[in-house]
Design an enzyme around this catalytic site. Sequence first.
Site, short mmCIF file in Angstrom:
data_model
loop_
_atom_site.label_atom_id
_atom_site.label_comp_id
_atom_site.label_asym_id
_atom_site.label_seq_id
_atom_site.Cartn_x
_atom_site.Cartn_y
_atom_site.Cartn_z
CB SER A 195 -0.85 0.01 1.27
OG SER A 195 -1.45 1.29 1.47
CE1 TYR B 127 -4.22 -2.21 4.96
CE2 TYR B 127 -3.50 0.06 4.64
CZ TYR B 127 -3.91 -1.15 4.12
OH TYR B 127 -4.01 -1.30 2.75
C1 BGC Z 1 -6.28 1.52 1.99
C2 BGC Z 1 -7.49 2.35 1.65
C3 BGC Z 1 -7.09 3.81 1.44
C4 BGC Z 1 -5.96 3.89 0.45
C5 BGC Z 1 -5.46 5.32 0.24
C6 BGC Z 1 -5.20 1.73 0.97
O1 BGC Z 1 -4.06 1.02 1.35
O2 BGC Z 1 -6.65 0.15 2.01
O3 BGC Z 1 -8.43 2.25 2.70
O4 BGC Z 1 -8.20 4.54 0.96
O5 BGC Z 1 -4.87 3.11 0.89
O6 BGC Z 1 -5.24 5.95 1.45
#
Ligand code: BGC
Length: 270
Positions: A158, A171
């Site tokens: 991410s 996260y």
């Molecule tokens: C998350 C999303 C978020 C996006 C941008 C992703 O890794 O799962 O919830 O909207 O990042 O911030």
Amino acid sequence: MKLEGKVALVTGSSQGIGQGIVLRLAEAGADVVINYRSHPEGAEETLAKVQAIGGRCHMAQCPNDQSPIAQGHTIRADLGSVTEVRQLIAESIEHFGKLDILVNNAGIEKHAPFWEVTEADYDAVLNVNLKGVFFATQAFVQHLIGTKRTGKIINISSVHEDLPFPNFAAYCVSKGGMKMLTRNLAIELGSFGITINNVAPGAIETPINTQLLNNPEKLGALLNTIPLGRLGQPQEVASLVVFLASGDADYITGSTFFVDGGLLWNYQEQ
Ligand code: BGC
């Protein structure tokens, strides 16, 4: 086709980015194991789409009389359980005879201010997003080393492996850990010809974002931070995964590739 003769496992592929990755891999000619935890109907949908492409898949309820080249069974496994993760890898290898590509895609997030995060939520996020990835990768690597073959690992990380995300501390910790796992393993696995890279999406239109998508105010604010002015689509992440899984990417390892419409580096003076 780029991936003909290759077998890929995509964790968390009953929906969202995982489903998009399965479809692109199948289009490129790979056999694909579809993994799900709680959405068998989503796995069935992924399978049906693979069959429509004409790829082959691994799923129990596959209507094999209709499509001789598209049969097998999906595998249910909770990536938060190391026992189930090991079974998933073993069953995939048992069914197709081998594995060449592992896409660690399954991931969850929980919204809460840091001071309210429960131990149960912390464990849920870290177990799926990091511990599951660690041990799935370990079992896959043991298989490759044991069969003296090279292979490709692609982690769906991410932008939050780098970018802070208030109210999602666990996260961010999991994705930051994934970043270091990739850098470490690139070195440990290099001599075996095994590569590992991260694909780091920004805001993609998938079920993980349902709450956001249904909140016009929050969505508007997010769109203002994305230079390309829109959310991404799962197939826009999947195309990069196919490239990284192919021989075209043989010299690429230990890197992160962002698919975020410019979100990560967007800073502006107001
Ligand atoms: C998350 C999303 C978020 C996006 C941008 C992703 O890794 O799962 O919830 O909207 O990042 O911030």
